[in-house]
Design a protein around this motif. Sequence first.
Motif, PDB file in Angstrom:
ATOM      1  N   PRO A 135     -41.603 -35.316 -21.766  1.00  0.00           N
ATOM      2  CA  PRO A 135     -40.653 -34.435 -21.102  1.00  0.00           C
ATOM      3  C   PRO A 135     -40.403 -33.171 -21.916  1.00  0.00           C
ATOM      4  N   THR A 136     -40.066 -32.128 -21.227  1.00  0.00           N
ATOM      5  CA  THR A 136     -39.697 -30.883 -21.887  1.00  0.00           C
ATOM      6  C   THR A 136     -38.295 -30.516 -21.439  1.00  0.00           C
ATOM      7  N   ARG A 137     -37.480 -30.038 -22.349  1.00  0.00           N
ATOM      8  CA  ARG A 137     -36.087 -29.732 -22.037  1.00  0.00           C
ATOM      9  C   ARG A 137     -35.909 -28.221 -21.931  1.00  0.00           C
ATOM     10  N   GLY A 138     -36.116 -27.694 -20.722  1.00  0.00           N
ATOM     11  CA  GLY A 138     -35.791 -26.315 -20.419  1.00  0.00           C
ATOM     12  C   GLY A 138     -36.639 -25.227 -21.046  1.00  0.00           C
ATOM     13  N   GLY A 139     -37.350 -25.493 -22.118  1.00  0.00           N
ATOM     14  CA  GLY A 139     -38.106 -24.446 -22.811  1.00  0.00           C
ATOM     15  C   GLY A 139     -39.597 -24.571 -22.590  1.00  0.00           C
ATOM     16  N   ALA A 140     -40.332 -24.136 -23.579  1.00  0.00           N
ATOM     17  CA  ALA A 140     -41.791 -24.128 -23.500  1.00  0.00           C
ATOM     18  C   ALA A 140     -42.363 -25.533 -23.627  1.00  0.00           C
ATOM     19  N   GLN A 141     -43.532 -25.708 -23.044  1.00  0.00           N
ATOM     20  CA  GLN A 141     -44.277 -26.959 -23.136  1.00  0.00           C
ATOM     21  C   GLN A 141     -45.606 -26.658 -23.803  1.00  0.00           C
ATOM     22  N   GLU A 142     -45.941 -27.414 -24.843  1.00  0.00           N
ATOM     23  CA  GLU A 142     -47.198 -27.212 -25.548  1.00  0.00           C
ATOM     24  C   GLU A 142     -48.201 -28.278 -25.138  1.00  0.00           C
ATOM     25  N   PHE A 143     -49.443 -27.850 -24.958  1.00  0.00           N
ATOM     26  CA  PHE A 143     -50.531 -28.753 -24.607  1.00  0.00           C
ATOM     27  C   PHE A 143     -51.596 -28.638 -25.683  1.00  0.00           C
ATOM     28  N   ASP A 144     -51.890 -29.741 -26.360  1.00  0.00           N
ATOM     29  CA  ASP A 144     -52.964 -29.748 -27.349  1.00  0.00           C
ATOM     30  C   ASP A 144     -54.275 -30.025 -26.636  1.00  0.00           C
ATOM     31  N   VAL A 145     -55.272 -29.176 -26.898  1.00  0.00           N
ATOM     32  CA  VAL A 145     -56.567 -29.258 -26.227  1.00  0.00           C
ATOM     33  C   VAL A 145     -57.640 -29.460 -27.280  1.00  0.00           C
ATOM     34  N   GLN A 146     -58.496 -30.457 -27.058  1.00  0.00           N
ATOM     35  CA  GLN A 146     -59.602 -30.695 -27.975  1.00  0.00           C
ATOM     36  C   GLN A 146     -60.896 -30.707 -27.172  1.00  0.00           C
ATOM     37  N   LEU A 147     -61.777 -29.749 -27.504  1.00  0.00           N
ATOM     38  CA  LEU A 147     -63.043 -29.593 -26.791  1.00  0.00           C
ATOM     39  C   LEU A 147     -64.204 -29.642 -27.773  1.00  0.00           C
ATOM     40  N   SER A 148     -65.360 -30.043 -27.276  1.00  0.00           N
ATOM     41  CA  SER A 148     -66.535 -30.119 -28.145  1.00  0.00           C
ATOM     42  C   SER A 148     -67.364 -28.838 -28.114  1.00  0.00           C
ATOM     43  N   ALA A 149     -67.038 -27.922 -27.211  1.00  0.00           N
ATOM     44  CA  ALA A 149     -67.777 -26.657 -27.104  1.00  0.00           C
ATOM     45  C   ALA A 149     -66.805 -25.530 -26.790  1.00  0.00           C
ATOM     46  N   ALA A 150     -67.235 -24.308 -27.015  1.00  0.00           N
ATOM     47  CA  ALA A 150     -66.403 -23.143 -26.689  1.00  0.00           C
ATOM     48  C   ALA A 150     -66.135 -23.106 -25.189  1.00  0.00           C
ATOM     49  N   ALA A 151     -64.910 -22.720 -24.831  1.00  0.00           N
ATOM     50  CA  ALA A 151     -64.537 -22.657 -23.420  1.00  0.00           C
ATOM     51  C   ALA A 151     -63.384 -21.686 -23.235  1.00  0.00           C
ATOM     52  N   GLU A 152     -63.272 -21.166 -22.030  1.00  0.00           N
ATOM     53  CA  GLU A 152     -62.092 -20.407 -21.632  1.00  0.00           C
ATOM     54  C   GLU A 152     -61.121 -21.421 -21.030  1.00  0.00           C
ATOM     55  N   VAL A 153     -59.923 -21.503 -21.594  1.00  0.00           N
ATOM     56  CA  VAL A 153     -58.966 -22.537 -21.222  1.00  0.00           C
ATOM     57  C   VAL A 153     -57.749 -21.911 -20.554  1.00  0.00           C
ATOM     58  N   GLN A 154     -57.286 -22.568 -19.501  1.00  0.00           N
ATOM     59  CA  GLN A 154     -56.101 -22.112 -18.786  1.00  0.00           C
ATOM     60  C   GLN A 154     -55.375 -23.325 -18.229  1.00  0.00           C
ATOM     61  N   ILE A 155     -54.046 -23.246 -18.180  1.00  0.00           N
ATOM     62  CA  ILE A 155     -53.224 -24.298 -17.584  1.00  0.00           C
ATOM     63  C   ILE A 155     -52.608 -23.747 -16.303  1.00  0.00           C
TER      64      ILE A 155
END
Length: 85
Positions: free
Chosen positions: A1-21
């Motif tokens: 859960p996140t309380r009103g503020g920012a939410q962080e997402f840890d991303v682990q990839l094996s190759a370079a990529a353009e990432v977006q949520i």
Amino acid sequence: PTRGGAQEFDVQLSAAAEVQIVISSLSGREVARTTPATTNGTSRVVWTGLDDAGRPLPAGIYQATLIARTPEGDMVRTVRVLRIR
């Protein structure tokens, strides 16, 4: 859960990529999208908790869809996010 503020997402990839949520309501309506960022390996993507118009989203359950675009194709994963006030 996140309380009103920012939410962080840890991303682990094996190759370079353009990432977006992409943040959507449970009905599927898109409410927010992070700025695309290029990453290789482990990184952190932050969603501010605001909609695309800059307004704070109300408490509730949202879907966060990670889209990682690579030369080999897109990788997509969706998780639920609980926002509480």
